[in-house]
Design a protein around this motif. Structure first.
Motif, PDB file in Angstrom:
ATOM      1  N   ARG A   2       0.883  -1.254   0.144  1.00  0.00           N
ATOM      2  CA  ARG A   2       0.091  -0.044  -0.078  1.00  0.00           C
ATOM      3  C   ARG A   2       0.922   1.098   0.037  1.00  0.00           C
ATOM      4  NH1 ARG A   2      -4.133  -0.814   4.987  1.00  0.00           N
ATOM      5  NH2 ARG A   2      -5.114   0.722   3.892  1.00  0.00           N
ATOM      6  N   PRO A   3       0.254   2.577  -0.408  1.00  0.00           N
ATOM      7  CA  PRO A   3       1.230   3.701  -0.454  1.00  0.00           C
ATOM      8  C   PRO A   3       1.702   3.890   1.023  1.00  0.00           C
ATOM      9  CG  PRO A   3      -0.817   4.081  -1.557  1.00  0.00           C
ATOM     10  CD  PRO A   3      -0.744   2.404  -1.021  1.00  0.00           C
ATOM     11  N   SER A   4       1.203   3.514   1.990  1.00  0.00           N
ATOM     12  CA  SER A   4       1.544   3.857   3.221  1.00  0.00           C
ATOM     13  C   SER A   4       2.437   2.661   3.871  1.00  0.00           C
ATOM     14  CB  SER A   4       0.439   4.001   4.267  1.00  0.00           C
ATOM     15  OG  SER A   4      -0.585   3.044   4.317  1.00  0.00           O
ATOM     16  N   ASN A   5       2.771   1.802   3.040  1.00  0.00           N
ATOM     17  CA  ASN A   5       3.519   0.628   3.501  1.00  0.00           C
ATOM     18  C   ASN A   5       2.972  -0.222   4.658  1.00  0.00           C
ATOM     19  OD1 ASN A   5       5.617   1.252   1.437  1.00  0.00           O
ATOM     20  ND2 ASN A   5       6.329   2.743   3.019  1.00  0.00           N
ATOM     21  N   ARG A   6       1.711  -0.297   4.721  1.00  0.00           N
ATOM     22  CA  ARG A   6       1.067  -0.972   5.497  1.00  0.00           C
ATOM     23  C   ARG A   6       0.473  -2.615   4.866  1.00  0.00           C
ATOM     24  NH1 ARG A   6      -4.205   1.704   7.348  1.00  0.00           N
ATOM     25  NH2 ARG A   6      -3.678   3.010   5.307  1.00  0.00           N
ATOM     26  N   ASP A   7       0.306  -3.566   5.879  1.00  0.00           N
ATOM     27  CA  ASP A   7      -0.419  -4.651   5.225  1.00  0.00           C
ATOM     28  C   ASP A   7      -1.839  -4.470   5.312  1.00  0.00           C
ATOM     29  OD1 ASP A   7       1.911  -6.364   5.615  1.00  0.00           O
ATOM     30  OD2 ASP A   7       1.351  -6.834   7.539  1.00  0.00           O
ATOM     31  N   ALA A   8      -2.442  -5.262   4.254  1.00  0.00           N
ATOM     32  CA  ALA A   8      -4.060  -4.960   4.005  1.00  0.00           C
ATOM     33  C   ALA A   8      -4.782  -4.761   5.228  1.00  0.00           C
ATOM     34  CB  ALA A   8      -4.421  -5.999   3.019  1.00  0.00           C
ATOM     35  N   ALA A   9      -4.399  -5.508   6.243  1.00  0.00           N
ATOM     36  CA  ALA A   9      -5.252  -5.612   7.381  1.00  0.00           C
ATOM     37  C   ALA A   9      -4.724  -4.657   8.470  1.00  0.00           C
ATOM     38  CB  ALA A   9      -5.315  -6.887   8.051  1.00  0.00           C
ATOM     39  N   ALA A  10      -3.870  -3.807   8.268  1.00  0.00           N
ATOM     40  CA  ALA A  10      -3.197  -2.945   9.321  1.00  0.00           C
ATOM     41  C   ALA A  10      -3.988  -1.315   9.277  1.00  0.00           C
ATOM     42  CB  ALA A  10      -1.794  -2.560   8.990  1.00  0.00           C
ATOM     43  N   LEU A  11      -4.360  -0.907  10.614  1.00  0.00           N
ATOM     44  CA  LEU A  11      -4.798   0.461  10.863  1.00  0.00           C
ATOM     45  C   LEU A  11      -3.633   1.247  10.544  1.00  0.00           C
ATOM     46  CD1 LEU A  11      -6.772  -0.168  14.097  1.00  0.00           C
ATOM     47  CD2 LEU A  11      -7.655   0.263  11.940  1.00  0.00           C
ATOM     48  N   ARG A  12      -3.835   2.522  10.289  1.00  0.00           N
ATOM     49  CA  ARG A  12      -2.749   3.465  10.540  1.00  0.00           C
ATOM     50  C   ARG A  12      -2.403   3.935  12.054  1.00  0.00           C
ATOM     51  NH1 ARG A  12      -5.867   8.448   7.200  1.00  0.00           N
ATOM     52  NH2 ARG A  12      -7.636   6.897   8.094  1.00  0.00           N
ATOM     53  N   PRO A  13      -1.422   4.398  12.250  1.00  0.00           N
ATOM     54  CA  PRO A  13      -1.161   4.487  13.820  1.00  0.00           C
ATOM     55  C   PRO A  13      -2.123   5.382  14.467  1.00  0.00           C
ATOM     56  CG  PRO A  13       0.805   4.913  12.598  1.00  0.00           C
ATOM     57  CD  PRO A  13      -0.415   4.774  11.818  1.00  0.00           C
ATOM     58  N   VAL A  14      -2.928   4.904  15.760  1.00  0.00           N
ATOM     59  CA  VAL A  14      -4.227   5.351  16.136  1.00  0.00           C
ATOM     60  C   VAL A  14      -3.620   6.181  17.588  1.00  0.00           C
ATOM     61  CG1 VAL A  14      -6.522   5.360  16.766  1.00  0.00           C
ATOM     62  CG2 VAL A  14      -5.647   4.372  14.903  1.00  0.00           C
ATOM     63  N   THR A  15      -4.214   7.176  17.925  1.00  0.00           N
ATOM     64  CA  THR A  15      -3.790   7.671  19.332  1.00  0.00           C
ATOM     65  C   THR A  15      -5.134   8.279  19.605  1.00  0.00           C
ATOM     66  OG1 THR A  15      -2.814   9.954  18.405  1.00  0.00           O
ATOM     67  CG2 THR A  15      -1.290   7.858  19.120  1.00  0.00           C
ATOM     68  N   ILE A  16      -5.298   8.289  20.875  1.00  0.00           N
ATOM     69  CA  ILE A  16      -6.592   9.161  21.617  1.00  0.00           C
ATOM     70  C   ILE A  16      -5.877   9.797  22.798  1.00  0.00           C
ATOM     71  CG2 ILE A  16      -8.905   9.033  22.658  1.00  0.00           C
ATOM     72  CD1 ILE A  16      -9.064   6.377  21.123  1.00  0.00           C
ATOM     73  N   GLU A  17      -6.184  11.117  22.791  1.00  0.00           N
ATOM     74  CA  GLU A  17      -5.565  12.123  23.878  1.00  0.00           C
ATOM     75  C   GLU A  17      -6.896  12.770  24.562  1.00  0.00           C
ATOM     76  OE1 GLU A  17      -2.886  15.963  24.859  1.00  0.00           O
ATOM     77  OE2 GLU A  17      -3.016  15.191  22.763  1.00  0.00           O
ATOM     78  N   ARG A  18      -7.068  12.405  25.882  1.00  0.00           N
ATOM     79  CA  ARG A  18      -8.329  13.170  26.459  1.00  0.00           C
ATOM     80  C   ARG A  18      -8.094  14.298  26.968  1.00  0.00           C
ATOM     81  NH1 ARG A  18      -8.955   9.035  30.590  1.00  0.00           N
ATOM     82  NH2 ARG A  18     -10.915  10.201  31.438  1.00  0.00           N
ATOM     83  N   GLY A  19      -9.114  14.913  27.520  1.00  0.00           N
ATOM     84  CA  GLY A  19      -9.207  16.270  28.169  1.00  0.00           C
ATOM     85  C   GLY A  19      -8.405  17.390  27.725  1.00  0.00           C
ATOM     86  N   VAL A  20      -8.494  17.537  26.308  1.00  0.00           N
ATOM     87  CA  VAL A  20      -7.930  18.301  25.334  1.00  0.00           C
ATOM     88  C   VAL A  20      -8.745  19.853  25.432  1.00  0.00           C
ATOM     89  CG1 VAL A  20      -6.530  16.688  24.166  1.00  0.00           C
ATOM     90  CG2 VAL A  20      -8.741  17.585  23.104  1.00  0.00           C
ATOM     91  N   ALA A  21      -9.890  19.870  25.599  1.00  0.00           N
ATOM     92  CA  ALA A  21     -10.526  21.090  25.523  1.00  0.00           C
ATOM     93  C   ALA A  21     -10.952  21.470  27.049  1.00  0.00           C
ATOM     94  CB  ALA A  21     -11.955  20.942  24.773  1.00  0.00           C
ATOM     95  N   ARG A  22     -10.452  22.387  27.348  1.00  0.00           N
ATOM     96  CA  ARG A  22     -10.558  22.946  29.023  1.00  0.00           C
ATOM     97  C   ARG A  22     -11.902  23.003  29.292  1.00  0.00           C
ATOM     98  NH1 ARG A  22      -7.659  28.092  31.949  1.00  0.00           N
ATOM     99  NH2 ARG A  22      -8.330  27.768  33.865  1.00  0.00           N
ATOM    100  N   TYR A  23     -12.704  23.552  28.523  1.00  0.00           N
ATOM    101  CA  TYR A  23     -14.067  23.968  29.239  1.00  0.00           C
ATOM    102  C   TYR A  23     -15.277  22.842  28.918  1.00  0.00           C
ATOM    103  CZ  TYR A  23     -11.917  28.362  29.467  1.00  0.00           C
ATOM    104  OH  TYR A  23     -10.890  29.348  30.093  1.00  0.00           O
ATOM    105  N   ALA A  24     -15.062  22.021  27.951  1.00  0.00           N
ATOM    106  CA  ALA A  24     -15.927  20.810  27.611  1.00  0.00           C
ATOM    107  C   ALA A  24     -15.962  19.843  28.630  1.00  0.00           C
ATOM    108  CB  ALA A  24     -15.475  20.276  26.330  1.00  0.00           C
TER     109      ALA A  24
END
Length: 240
Positions: A2-24
């Motif tokens: 693939r263009p991203s050099n991933r296997d067919a069954a591979a996700l892209r790198p995924v990250t989840i950062e919580r608490g990034v909006a101070r007032y929400a």
């Protein structure tokens, strides 16, 4: 390869950062490779007008793409006075996906609005938005629970989403823009943590796809969403 050099069954790198909006009440920044979406959940202590007096709450979503989220600047939709058909479709999809795993009765007469703003787009913005929106919603409902506004957490299950496609005759997972723009088939899958189907969107771009190809994409999506749910669980287990 693939263009991203991933296997067919591979996700892209995924990250989840919580608490990034101070007032929400709940928020996160979710990244699927170079697709970055800011999700912020806001509590409104009243339901929509059409739900008043029914003793239950509501969860809805709004979606927008920032002008320079893409390679060329796009005009703000607010300048035209109304969202495009694509935007309207995506924000309704996000809302449906979240409501599928929430006990609205347990919320009381309140509404949570989850804003999903695409900071940077490289394919799969709606699937990243759904995956991050669940985390923001979870934290908003936890905020309510910690303040005894609700008796128990109304979240019944996780929900996450991922794209799949048929590219050069092969089923692949989590398309970036280079693949999405050339795919023979483009599909989005929304599943719960327990594997229940919430929504499937699949479109043939050049030639019809087969039932076997649909099954191959679904199998990839199930495995990918299992990984995304694991990331959601890890994210909400940590302090923001």
């Amino acid at each position: 390869m693939r263009p991203s050099n991933r296997d067919a069954a591979a996700l892209r790198p995924v990250t989840i950062e919580r608490g990034v909006a101070r007032y929400a009440e709940g928020s996160c920044l979710v990244k699927f490779g170079n697709t970055h979406v800011l999700c912020a959940a806001s509590l409104e202590d009243r339901p929509p007008p059409w739900l008043r007096g029914q003793g239950r709450g509501w969860v809805t979503a709004e979606y927008a793409m920032l002008p320079r989220a893409t390679a060329t600047r796009t005009k703000r939709e607010s300048a035209s006075g109304r969202p495009s058909g694509r935007t309207h479709e995506i924000q309704r999809l996000i809302g449906r996906s979240l409501r599928a795993v929430v006990d609205l009765q347990a919320m009381g007469e309140r509404q949570v609005v989850v804003d999903c703003d695409v900071i940077q787009a490289d394919g799969g913005t709606r699937t990243a938005a759904i995956t991050g929106a669940w985390v923001a919603l979870h934290d908003c409902l936890a905020w309510m629970h910690h303040r005894s506004m609700i008796k128990h957490m109304p979240v019944r299950d996780h929900v996450a989403a991922v794209s799949c496609g048929i590219v050069k005759g092969e089923a692949v997972l989590d398309l970036d823009y280079a693949e999405d723009s050339s795919a023979e088939t483009d599909a989005n899958f929304v599943l719960t943590g327990q594997g229940g189907l919430v929504e499937v969107q699949a479109t043939a771009e050049n030639a019809p796809f087969t039932e076997a190809q649909l099954g191959s994409m679904l199998a990839l999506a199930r495995a990918g969403i299992a990984d995304l749910v694991a990331l959601q669980k890890d994210a909400v287990a940590r302090k923001p």
